[in-house]
Design a protein around this motif. Structure first.
Motif, PDB file in Angstrom:
ATOM      1  N   ARG A 167     -41.278  21.004 -81.958  1.00 45.08           N
ATOM      2  CA  ARG A 167     -40.438  22.089 -81.792  1.00 45.08           C
ATOM      3  C   ARG A 167     -39.662  22.408 -83.075  1.00 45.08           C
ATOM      4  O   ARG A 167     -38.676  21.801 -83.485  1.00 45.08           O
ATOM      5  N   ALA A 168     -40.321  23.000 -84.228  1.00 40.67           N
ATOM      6  CA  ALA A 168     -39.557  23.439 -85.439  1.00 40.67           C
ATOM      7  C   ALA A 168     -39.435  24.880 -85.393  1.00 40.67           C
ATOM      8  O   ALA A 168     -40.331  25.417 -84.919  1.00 40.67           O
ATOM      9  N   SER A 169     -38.621  25.103 -86.186  1.00 46.72           N
ATOM     10  CA  SER A 169     -38.659  26.754 -86.355  1.00 46.72           C
ATOM     11  C   SER A 169     -39.790  27.293 -87.050  1.00 46.72           C
ATOM     12  O   SER A 169     -40.312  26.594 -88.104  1.00 46.72           O
ATOM     13  N   ASP A 170     -40.509  28.304 -86.658  1.00 46.62           N
ATOM     14  CA  ASP A 170     -41.582  28.645 -87.260  1.00 46.62           C
ATOM     15  C   ASP A 170     -41.620  28.821 -88.702  1.00 46.62           C
ATOM     16  O   ASP A 170     -42.228  28.403 -89.473  1.00 46.62           O
ATOM     17  N   PRO A 171     -40.618  29.538 -89.408  1.00 46.81           N
ATOM     18  CA  PRO A 171     -40.483  29.798 -90.807  1.00 46.81           C
ATOM     19  C   PRO A 171     -40.264  28.446 -91.420  1.00 46.81           C
ATOM     20  O   PRO A 171     -40.622  28.067 -92.635  1.00 46.81           O
ATOM     21  N   THR A 172     -39.540  27.211 -90.574  1.00 48.79           N
ATOM     22  CA  THR A 172     -39.513  26.147 -91.352  1.00 48.79           C
ATOM     23  C   THR A 172     -40.683  25.492 -91.803  1.00 48.79           C
ATOM     24  O   THR A 172     -40.716  24.560 -92.798  1.00 48.79           O
ATOM     25  N   LEU A 173     -41.745  25.617 -91.016  1.00 45.32           N
ATOM     26  CA  LEU A 173     -43.146  25.008 -91.447  1.00 45.32           C
ATOM     27  C   LEU A 173     -43.381  25.437 -92.928  1.00 45.32           C
ATOM     28  O   LEU A 173     -44.416  24.780 -93.523  1.00 45.32           O
ATOM     29  N   PHE A 174     -42.936  26.387 -93.258  1.00 48.39           N
ATOM     30  CA  PHE A 174     -43.379  27.082 -94.640  1.00 48.39           C
ATOM     31  C   PHE A 174     -42.261  26.725 -95.719  1.00 48.39           C
ATOM     32  O   PHE A 174     -42.547  26.531 -96.550  1.00 48.39           O
ATOM     33  N   GLY A 199     -42.242  32.330 -94.897  1.00 49.06           N
ATOM     34  CA  GLY A 199     -42.525  31.893 -93.854  1.00 49.06           C
ATOM     35  C   GLY A 199     -42.380  32.806 -92.432  1.00 49.06           C
ATOM     36  O   GLY A 199     -43.453  32.837 -91.865  1.00 49.06           O
ATOM     37  N   HIS A 200     -41.596  33.597 -92.417  1.00 48.54           N
ATOM     38  CA  HIS A 200     -41.514  34.589 -91.441  1.00 48.54           C
ATOM     39  C   HIS A 200     -42.731  35.766 -91.748  1.00 48.54           C
ATOM     40  O   HIS A 200     -43.219  35.760 -90.738  1.00 48.54           O
ATOM     41  N   MET A 201     -43.108  36.072 -92.981  1.00 51.14           N
ATOM     42  CA  MET A 201     -44.444  37.018 -93.096  1.00 51.14           C
ATOM     43  C   MET A 201     -45.691  36.267 -92.920  1.00 51.14           C
ATOM     44  O   MET A 201     -46.572  37.100 -92.489  1.00 51.14           O
ATOM     45  N   LEU A 202     -45.689  34.795 -93.101  1.00 55.40           N
ATOM     46  CA  LEU A 202     -46.984  34.084 -92.561  1.00 55.40           C
ATOM     47  C   LEU A 202     -47.152  33.529 -91.355  1.00 55.40           C
ATOM     48  O   LEU A 202     -48.365  33.488 -90.917  1.00 55.40           O
ATOM     49  N   GLN A 260     -44.418  43.190 -89.545  1.00 56.46           N
ATOM     50  CA  GLN A 260     -43.963  41.752 -89.685  1.00 56.46           C
ATOM     51  C   GLN A 260     -42.690  41.462 -89.966  1.00 56.46           C
ATOM     52  O   GLN A 260     -42.007  40.660 -89.240  1.00 56.46           O
ATOM     53  N   LEU A 261     -42.071  42.136 -90.989  1.00 62.50           N
ATOM     54  CA  LEU A 261     -40.723  41.833 -91.126  1.00 62.50           C
ATOM     55  C   LEU A 261     -39.916  42.009 -90.143  1.00 62.50           C
ATOM     56  O   LEU A 261     -38.906  41.313 -89.987  1.00 62.50           O
ATOM     57  N   LEU A 262     -40.122  43.179 -89.358  1.00 64.13           N
ATOM     58  CA  LEU A 262     -39.138  43.264 -88.185  1.00 64.13           C
ATOM     59  C   LEU A 262     -39.338  42.563 -86.946  1.00 64.13           C
ATOM     60  O   LEU A 262     -38.668  42.739 -86.119  1.00 64.13           O
ATOM     61  N   TYR A 263     -40.455  41.780 -86.827  1.00 62.78           N
ATOM     62  CA  TYR A 263     -40.851  40.973 -85.544  1.00 62.78           C
ATOM     63  C   TYR A 263     -39.966  39.775 -85.366  1.00 62.78           C
ATOM     64  O   TYR A 263     -39.561  38.933 -86.040  1.00 62.78           O
ATOM     65  N   GLU A 264     -39.547  40.027 -84.176  1.00 59.46           N
ATOM     66  CA  GLU A 264     -38.639  38.884 -83.664  1.00 59.46           C
ATOM     67  C   GLU A 264     -37.278  38.466 -84.386  1.00 59.46           C
ATOM     68  O   GLU A 264     -36.911  37.594 -84.354  1.00 59.46           O
ATOM     69  N   ILE A 265     -36.711  39.513 -84.932  1.00 61.97           N
ATOM     70  CA  ILE A 265     -35.506  39.383 -85.898  1.00 61.97           C
ATOM     71  C   ILE A 265     -34.559  40.386 -84.995  1.00 61.97           C
ATOM     72  O   ILE A 265     -34.841  41.734 -84.735  1.00 61.97           O
TER      73      ILE A 265
END
Length: 447
Positions: A167-174, A199-202, A260-265
């Motif tokens: 479990r890492a933050s999704d944007p962290t992977l990028f 990361g958030h966009m990808l 996508q920018l507005l997704y989950e924020i």
């Protein structure tokens, strides 16, 4: 100026594999990231690990690694993924075995652990219940903190070709590969904010190239059957250009990027992440070519010092049954079936934690909706969350009983029972979460 090409191989556990293979083949990537872990997925993975200590990692890891490892090894593309889920060590060991089976040698695979905080979560108060996690008792299944970049960067710096975490933050992977390659300091919050935007966009793969975006007649997307997955060419200052491979389907545009920018924020100016509070309020998208979007304007502030923790726990059983009605007056017959179910379940009220009856296609997603015209068919679904498995099993049996003891013309009954796995959230001080890296290597075989 040095640039890094980083692409997305998956946006969720069940994502398609073919676009990732294409991206690995033709993308000239430095990194290929597979984001495969949702909140409920990690809890389900913990259950799988409890049942089998050698399991608990992404069930699609085998297929994905067999498809992409040879390509990435040949092209020098490094892989980062959270496919380790509840068992990154086992996932890394399995990846080593796959690489050996494929004849790959010298490949380094790192497992990043430390996100499992089940042992220290007891005193933390859950947001949803306002009670300490310890009160869940033996119903507690999992507690995983959203870790940041530290362990991933350590693994990359040690030369890992494949980095597998849980479990890492999704944007962290990028963000971690970008920080590693560009040498961004942990307190360079502006660049960390920009890397988080990348990361958030990808992170959701096709969601930015037309998948989930398509709405025929309103937002048309061509070639969605062969939709390409996105990649970004990132500069050392954190600015980036999003694109997809030539010849692939889908569409990447200012509109798809904005969605996508507005997704989950919740607050675009305060997107809370383990390593930075990203500020997307000044982000700009500019179309610089077909399916090519330049993005800039992200910023950041210091991280909060707390990590979100996803807590999974058992919360009863869900019993369900479905039956279809077609032809004249089917709407009235479907509603009659719902009424009969409610009446017949009345004696079991004490065991019913919640229940709902609905007509799929009429009001199953929007309960307050009413049919504006007579449909040609309806499918009645009745579901209840129950305090015991026996009552849950009875829900489907009562729906099946509607064949002869219900409205005319019912057919196609399905029924089932499953454990209800609930998810809650809490926070832990980041100082209480320590990551560890274990490196493995496929050794050259000698005759």
């Amino acid at each position: 100026m040095k640039t890094i090409r980083i692409g997305t191989g998956a946006g969720f556990q069940g994502d398609r594999i073919e676009p990732a293979v294409d991206l690995a083949e033709r993308g000239e990537l430095d990194f290929l990231v597979f984001e495969c872990l949702g909140e409920r997925t990690i809890a389900l993975s913990q259950q799988a690990r409890i049942a089998d200590p050698s399991g608990g990692y992404d069930p699609n890891l085998e297929r994905r690694m067999r498809a992409i490892l040879p390509i990435c090894a040949r092209n020098g593309t490094r892989i980062v993924s959270n496919m380790g889920a509840a068992n990154p060590l086992a996932a890394a060991e399995r990846t080593i075995a796959i690489a050996r089976d494929l004849g790959l040698t010298g490949l380094k695979v790192a497992a990043v652990t430390g996100d499992d905080v089940t042992g220290i979560i007891g005193r933390s108060v859950l947001d949803e219940t306002r009670a300490p996690a310890a009160e869940l008792g033996d119903r507690l299944v999992s507690a995983n903190a959203y870790i940041g970049v530290t362990g991933l960067i350590e693994a990359l710096s040690a030369g890992a070709d494949v980095v597998i975490c849980g479990r890492a933050s999704d944007p962290t992977l990028f963000l971690a590969p970008l920080m590693h390659e560009f040498g961004w300091a942990p307190d360079d919050v502006t660049r960390l904010g920009r890397g988080t935007l990348v990361g958030h966009m990808l992170e959701c793969a096709a969601q930015v190239t037309g998948g989930y975006f398509a709405d025929p007649g309103k937002k048309d997307v061509t070639g969605l059957a062969q939709v390409g997955y996105p990649f970004a060419e990132v500069s050392a200052d954190g600015t980036a250009v999003l694109s997809k491979l030539p010849g692939t389907g889908g569409r990447i545009s200012v509109a798809s990027c904005t969605e996508q920018l507005l997704y989950e924020i919740h607050d675009p100016a305060r997107y809370l992440q383990p390593d930075v509070v990203a500020d997307f309020s000044g982000v700009c998208f500019n179309e610089i070519g077909p399916d090519s979007i330049a993005m800039s304007g992200a910023d950041g502030a210091s991280a909060t010092g707390f990590l979100k923790v996803s807590v999974g726990y058992l919360d009863g059983w869900i019993g369900e049954g479905q039956i279809s009605y077609a032809g004249a007056n089917c709407l009235a017959r479907g509603n009659m079936a719902i009424s009969l179910m409610r009446e017949r379940l009345t004696p079991y009220t004490d065991s019913l934690m919640e229940q709902r009856g609905e007509l799929i296609g009429v009001n199953s997603v929007w309960p307050a909706a009413t049919a504006t015209s007579q449909p040609t068919e309806v499918r009645m679904r009745y579901a209840a969350r129950c305090s015991d498995a026996e009552t849950a099993r009875m829900i489907g049996e009562e729906v099946e009983g509607l064949y002869l003891a219900g409205p005319a013309g019912g057919g196609g009954v399905t029924k089932g029972v499953r454990v209800c796995l609930a998810i809650a959230s809490t926070l832990l001080p980041a100082s209480q979460v320590t990551t560890h890296v274990e490196m493995m290597e496929v050794q050259n075989e000698t005759a």
